[in-house]
Design a protein around this motif. Structure first.
Motif, PDB file in Angstrom:
ATOM      1  N   TYR A 159      -3.238  10.307 -14.225  1.00 45.63           N
ATOM      2  CA  TYR A 159      -2.172   9.608 -14.950  1.00 45.63           C
ATOM      3  C   TYR A 159      -2.086   8.179 -14.426  1.00 45.63           C
ATOM      4  O   TYR A 159      -2.391   7.901 -13.269  1.00 45.63           O
ATOM      5  CB  TYR A 159      -0.831  10.341 -14.819  1.00 45.63           C
ATOM      6  CG  TYR A 159      -0.278  10.428 -13.414  1.00 45.63           C
ATOM      7  CD1 TYR A 159       0.512   9.405 -12.877  1.00 45.63           C
ATOM      8  CD2 TYR A 159      -0.518  11.551 -12.616  1.00 45.63           C
ATOM      9  CE1 TYR A 159       1.029   9.493 -11.599  1.00 45.63           C
ATOM     10  CE2 TYR A 159      -0.003  11.649 -11.343  1.00 45.63           C
ATOM     11  CZ  TYR A 159       0.778  10.613 -10.833  1.00 45.63           C
ATOM     12  OH  TYR A 159       1.285  10.702  -9.556  1.00 45.63           O
ATOM     13  N   ASN A 160      -1.669   7.270 -15.289  1.00 42.72           N
ATOM     14  CA  ASN A 160      -1.725   5.847 -14.969  1.00 42.72           C
ATOM     15  C   ASN A 160      -0.525   5.368 -14.159  1.00 42.72           C
ATOM     16  O   ASN A 160       0.614   5.774 -14.394  1.00 42.72           O
ATOM     17  CB  ASN A 160      -1.799   5.020 -16.263  1.00 42.72           C
ATOM     18  CG  ASN A 160      -3.103   5.200 -17.001  1.00 42.72           C
ATOM     19  OD1 ASN A 160      -4.116   5.551 -16.398  1.00 42.72           O
ATOM     20  ND2 ASN A 160      -3.090   4.971 -18.300  1.00 42.72           N
ATOM     21  N   LEU A 161      -0.817   4.463 -13.237  1.00 39.90           N
ATOM     22  CA  LEU A 161       0.203   3.639 -12.601  1.00 39.90           C
ATOM     23  C   LEU A 161       0.112   2.248 -13.210  1.00 39.90           C
ATOM     24  O   LEU A 161      -0.976   1.773 -13.537  1.00 39.90           O
ATOM     25  CB  LEU A 161      -0.013   3.563 -11.085  1.00 39.90           C
ATOM     26  CG  LEU A 161      -0.104   4.892 -10.321  1.00 39.90           C
ATOM     27  CD1 LEU A 161      -0.251   4.622  -8.825  1.00 39.90           C
ATOM     28  CD2 LEU A 161       1.098   5.772 -10.600  1.00 39.90           C
ATOM     29  N   ASP A 162       1.244   1.587 -13.359  1.00 36.22           N
ATOM     30  CA  ASP A 162       1.295   0.301 -14.049  1.00 36.22           C
ATOM     31  C   ASP A 162       1.381  -0.842 -13.043  1.00 36.22           C
ATOM     32  O   ASP A 162       2.420  -1.031 -12.401  1.00 36.22           O
ATOM     33  CB  ASP A 162       2.512   0.262 -14.976  1.00 36.22           C
ATOM     34  CG  ASP A 162       2.536  -0.980 -15.862  1.00 36.22           C
ATOM     35  OD1 ASP A 162       1.769  -1.923 -15.594  1.00 36.22           O
ATOM     36  OD2 ASP A 162       3.333  -1.004 -16.820  1.00 36.22           O
ATOM     37  N   PRO A 163       0.299  -1.618 -12.876  1.00 31.07           N
ATOM     38  CA  PRO A 163       0.322  -2.708 -11.892  1.00 31.07           C
ATOM     39  C   PRO A 163       1.331  -3.804 -12.217  1.00 31.07           C
ATOM     40  O   PRO A 163       1.798  -4.499 -11.320  1.00 31.07           O
ATOM     41  CB  PRO A 163      -1.115  -3.248 -11.929  1.00 31.07           C
ATOM     42  CG  PRO A 163      -1.660  -2.818 -13.248  1.00 31.07           C
ATOM     43  CD  PRO A 163      -0.998  -1.523 -13.564  1.00 31.07           C
ATOM     44  N   MET A 164       1.675  -3.939 -13.498  1.00 36.61           N
ATOM     45  CA  MET A 164       2.629  -4.973 -13.887  1.00 36.61           C
ATOM     46  C   MET A 164       4.080  -4.534 -13.693  1.00 36.61           C
ATOM     47  O   MET A 164       5.003  -5.312 -13.886  1.00 36.61           O
ATOM     48  CB  MET A 164       2.394  -5.377 -15.350  1.00 36.61           C
ATOM     49  CG  MET A 164       1.017  -5.997 -15.608  1.00 36.61           C
ATOM     50  SD  MET A 164       0.722  -7.515 -14.626  1.00 36.61           S
ATOM     51  CE  MET A 164      -0.394  -6.926 -13.345  1.00 36.61           C
ATOM     52  N   ARG A 165       4.289  -3.274 -13.319  1.00 36.69           N
ATOM     53  CA  ARG A 165       5.625  -2.745 -13.036  1.00 36.69           C
ATOM     54  C   ARG A 165       5.674  -2.187 -11.621  1.00 36.69           C
ATOM     55  O   ARG A 165       6.246  -1.133 -11.360  1.00 36.69           O
ATOM     56  CB  ARG A 165       6.011  -1.675 -14.058  1.00 36.69           C
ATOM     57  CG  ARG A 165       6.143  -2.208 -15.486  1.00 36.69           C
ATOM     58  CD  ARG A 165       6.478  -1.095 -16.465  1.00 36.69           C
ATOM     59  NE  ARG A 165       7.739  -0.449 -16.117  1.00 36.69           N
ATOM     60  CZ  ARG A 165       8.932  -0.861 -16.527  1.00 36.69           C
ATOM     61  NH1 ARG A 165       9.038  -1.940 -17.289  1.00 36.69           N
ATOM     62  NH2 ARG A 165      10.022  -0.216 -16.188  1.00 36.69           N
ATOM     63  N   GLU A 166       5.037  -2.934 -10.706  1.00 37.20           N
ATOM     64  CA  GLU A 166       5.021  -2.578  -9.291  1.00 37.20           C
ATOM     65  C   GLU A 166       4.473  -1.176  -9.064  1.00 37.20           C
ATOM     66  O   GLU A 166       4.948  -0.422  -8.243  1.00 37.20           O
ATOM     67  CB  GLU A 166       6.420  -2.743  -8.681  1.00 37.20           C
ATOM     68  CG  GLU A 166       6.929  -4.180  -8.754  1.00 37.20           C
ATOM     69  CD  GLU A 166       8.315  -4.357  -8.210  1.00 37.20           C
ATOM     70  OE1 GLU A 166       9.170  -3.483  -8.456  1.00 37.20           O
ATOM     71  OE2 GLU A 166       8.547  -5.362  -7.508  1.00 37.20           O
ATOM     72  N   TRP A 167       3.471  -0.828  -9.879  1.00 35.08           N
ATOM     73  CA  TRP A 167       2.735   0.424  -9.758  1.00 35.08           C
ATOM     74  C   TRP A 167       3.593   1.650 -10.046  1.00 35.08           C
ATOM     75  O   TRP A 167       3.332   2.739  -9.513  1.00 35.08           O
ATOM     76  CB  TRP A 167       2.079   0.541  -8.381  1.00 35.08           C
ATOM     77  CG  TRP A 167       1.111  -0.557  -8.082  1.00 35.08           C
ATOM     78  CD1 TRP A 167       1.297  -1.591  -7.209  1.00 35.08           C
ATOM     79  CD2 TRP A 167      -0.191  -0.754  -8.655  1.00 35.08           C
ATOM     80  NE1 TRP A 167       0.196  -2.406  -7.189  1.00 35.08           N
ATOM     81  CE2 TRP A 167      -0.734  -1.919  -8.072  1.00 35.08           C
ATOM     82  CE3 TRP A 167      -0.952  -0.050  -9.599  1.00 35.08           C
ATOM     83  CZ2 TRP A 167      -1.995  -2.393  -8.402  1.00 35.08           C
ATOM     84  CZ3 TRP A 167      -2.209  -0.527  -9.924  1.00 35.08           C
ATOM     85  CH2 TRP A 167      -2.729  -1.678  -9.327  1.00 35.08           C
ATOM     86  N   GLU A 168       4.599   1.503 -10.895  1.00 34.69           N
ATOM     87  CA  GLU A 168       5.365   2.678 -11.309  1.00 34.69           C
ATOM     88  C   GLU A 168       4.483   3.615 -12.126  1.00 34.69           C
ATOM     89  O   GLU A 168       3.497   3.208 -12.757  1.00 34.69           O
ATOM     90  CB  GLU A 168       6.577   2.263 -12.149  1.00 34.69           C
ATOM     91  CG  GLU A 168       7.731   1.697 -11.341  1.00 34.69           C
ATOM     92  CD  GLU A 168       8.989   1.558 -12.166  1.00 34.69           C
ATOM     93  OE1 GLU A 168       8.917   1.661 -13.405  1.00 34.69           O
ATOM     94  OE2 GLU A 168      10.064   1.348 -11.573  1.00 34.69           O
ATOM     95  N   VAL A 169       4.859   4.899 -12.141  1.00 34.02           N
ATOM     96  CA  VAL A 169       4.161   5.879 -12.958  1.00 34.02           C
ATOM     97  C   VAL A 169       4.444   5.606 -14.430  1.00 34.02           C
ATOM     98  O   VAL A 169       5.594   5.384 -14.826  1.00 34.02           O
ATOM     99  CB  VAL A 169       4.638   7.303 -12.595  1.00 34.02           C
ATOM    100  CG1 VAL A 169       4.018   8.335 -13.542  1.00 34.02           C
ATOM    101  CG2 VAL A 169       4.307   7.623 -11.138  1.00 34.02           C
ATOM    102  N   ASP A 170       3.397   5.601 -15.234  1.00 30.93           N
ATOM    103  CA  ASP A 170       3.552   5.554 -16.689  1.00 30.93           C
ATOM    104  C   ASP A 170       3.965   6.963 -17.115  1.00 30.93           C
ATOM    105  O   ASP A 170       3.127   7.859 -17.262  1.00 30.93           O
ATOM    106  CB  ASP A 170       2.233   5.138 -17.345  1.00 30.93           C
ATOM    107  CG  ASP A 170       2.319   5.023 -18.857  1.00 30.93           C
ATOM    108  OD1 ASP A 170       3.174   5.708 -19.463  1.00 30.93           O
ATOM    109  OD2 ASP A 170       1.511   4.279 -19.447  1.00 30.93           O
ATOM    110  N   LEU A 171       5.251   7.167 -17.305  1.00 32.47           N
ATOM    111  CA  LEU A 171       5.782   8.509 -17.525  1.00 32.47           C
ATOM    112  C   LEU A 171       5.259   9.142 -18.807  1.00 32.47           C
ATOM    113  O   LEU A 171       4.992  10.348 -18.852  1.00 32.47           O
ATOM    114  CB  LEU A 171       7.310   8.472 -17.532  1.00 32.47           C
ATOM    115  CG  LEU A 171       7.948   8.043 -16.197  1.00 32.47           C
ATOM    116  CD1 LEU A 171       9.439   7.811 -16.381  1.00 32.47           C
ATOM    117  CD2 LEU A 171       7.701   9.090 -15.124  1.00 32.47           C
ATOM    118  N   ASP A 172       5.102   8.345 -19.855  1.00 25.67           N
ATOM    119  CA  ASP A 172       4.567   8.880 -21.112  1.00 25.67           C
ATOM    120  C   ASP A 172       3.130   9.356 -20.919  1.00 25.67           C
ATOM    121  O   ASP A 172       2.736  10.427 -21.420  1.00 25.67           O
ATOM    122  CB  ASP A 172       4.632   7.829 -22.221  1.00 25.67           C
ATOM    123  CG  ASP A 172       6.058   7.541 -22.659  1.00 25.67           C
ATOM    124  OD1 ASP A 172       6.927   8.409 -22.466  1.00 25.67           O
ATOM    125  OD2 ASP A 172       6.303   6.432 -23.186  1.00 25.67           O
TER     126      ASP A 172
END
Length: 426
Positions: A159-172
């Motif tokens: 599952y993806n982490l979002d580098p542009m959101r401080e590596w938050e989990v892409d919940l969707d």
């Protein structure tokens, strides 16, 4: 043996599928630095290499004391009860300090299993929750968990982490990766290689996904409380009312003891849904997984006597290193550093379209090593995340500064855009 007979021996399927890309790159004969420039390696997450980060004096005293009374006999398979109780009290104290869930049932020695390092603790969790053909969800990017999973016949879904959101989990995206064969979600917080530290709100959102699909979580929290100024770490289990969680940690990082091979699993199970899993973990612990006897006996004093100042000083020092690196790298043409919130690492995005003679992040890191003797790990294959590289922040600050200045020089040479215009534009 007749003349026509020949030996025909092959490695097992387990060995064939077991691969550690970090070690493979680290030990590769192709790692050839520029012989005219002193090598600076920002690769391996061992904070003790240059002796600027070392275990606390209280830790050494605890080991000396334990050594005097250690006859090096086998301990019991899940670890000495006194040591497991010490871990339980250490965790209880950390949970209580956050005062989140008032009705948290205190943990006891029965909720703790010691292991030969956090890596072994994680492998035990993978093995107890999944069978061949099942899958476990891992973050992308992530440290090399698949080294311990794939060889067992267990599948991995990322599952993806979002580098542009401080590596938050892409919940969707996380939710879209769940299928009928998914047995657990792994959450790494604080994170390697990203330096992510998740907010309470984000962790609660992750728990909602896990609860909706009735999936347990394996929480890799070996960097627990190793956060930068103004950043709060929340143990995932301290927030969970319903989701059962196996928390893995140890002495490796926070206590600056990478070779101690002392880790543990904490079974957080508020609703007693882990009863069979708990039995399974104790079964697996019987496979000679117990850790070093001296460290086991020293563990209560290490956890009790290591002063808070030791932890604060280390995290502050790494934070200053991170700032020094970030402030240089953000001025480099063609790359974008992402400031971490904790742990010991910083990830850097490579705008590969701006480097016409460099095809991949692996190519970038090899050329950087060959030309300017700076060693960094590429995002792929090391962390299953193309287009990035990772630097370690625990080397002496002057070396980090020198290495980042060399990276800047490398970018100015290879980036196709005008570096002066790039700097003026910010």
């Amino acid at each position: 043996m007749s003349e026509n007979q020949t030996w025909s021996l092959e490695m097992s399927e387990f060995a064939r599928k077991t691969d550690n890309p970090l070690r493979k790159i680290w030990e590769s004969p192709n790692n050839i630095p520029n012989p005219l420039i002193k090598l600076i390696t920002l690769q391996i997450g061992d904070p003790t290499v240059f002796k600027n980060f070392l275990a606390a004096p209280e830790t050494k005293e605890a080991i000396k004391k334990a050594l005097e009374h250690d006859n090096f006999s086998y301990t019991v398979s899940p670890g000495l009860e006194s040591s497991r109780e010490a871990v339980a009290q250490y965790v209880n104290k950390n949970y209580e300090s956050l005062t989140i869930l008032k009705d948290l049932q205190p943990l006891t020695s029965k909720d703790v299993i010691l292991a030969s390092g956090c890596s072994m603790a994680l492998e035990m969790c993978f093995r107890v929750l999944a069978n061949p053909g099942d899958n476990i969800l891992l973050p992308q990017p992530c440290w090399g968990y698949s080294t311990w999973i794939v060889g067992c016949g267990i599948d991995v879904r990322y599952y993806n982490l979002d580098p542009m959101r401080e590596w938050e989990v892409d919940l969707d995206h996380l939710e879209s990766m769940i299928n009928e064969n998914t047995k657990a979600i792994l959450i790494n917080n604080p994170g390697n290689p990203c330096g992510n530290v998740y907010s309470k709100e984000h962790l609660l959102d992750i728990l909602k996904v896990a609860e909706r699909h009735m999936l347990p979580i394996i929480a890799d929290e070996v960097y627990e409380f190793f956060t930068f100024p103004g950043v709060q770490f929340y143990p995932l289990a301290a927030l969970s009312k319903n989701v059962p969680i196996l928390t893995c940690s140890g002495l490796t990082k926070r206590f600056i003891m990478p070779a101690s091979r002392m880790g543990w699993i904490v079974i957080n199970d508020r609703n007693n849904v882990f009863s069979d899993v708990r039995k399974g973990l104790f079964n697996i612990a019987g496979r000679n997984f117990w850790p070093n006897s001296t460290l086991t006996k020293a563990l209560p004093d290490i956890l009790k006597n290591t002063p808070q100042k030791f932890f604060d000083d280390n995290s502050s020092a790494v934070y200053n290193h991170a700032l020094s690196a970030y402030n240089i790298l953000k001025t480099c043409a063609g790359i974008i550093p992402i400031m971490p919130k904790g742990a010991m690492y910083l990830m850097v995005k490579i705008e590969l379209e701006k480097f016409p003679k460099i095809d991949t992040c692996f190519d970038f890191t090899q050329k950087l090593l060959n030309e300017l003797s700076v060693g960094v790990f590429p995002g792929f294959p090391c962390f299953n995340f193309p287009g990035f590289f990772r630097i370690v922040l625990t080397v002496p600050e002057e070396m980090i500064i020198e290495a980042c200045e060399r990276i800047k020089q490398f970018c100015e040479k290879h980036c196709k855009i005008d570096s002066e215009k790039y700097l003026k534009s910010g």
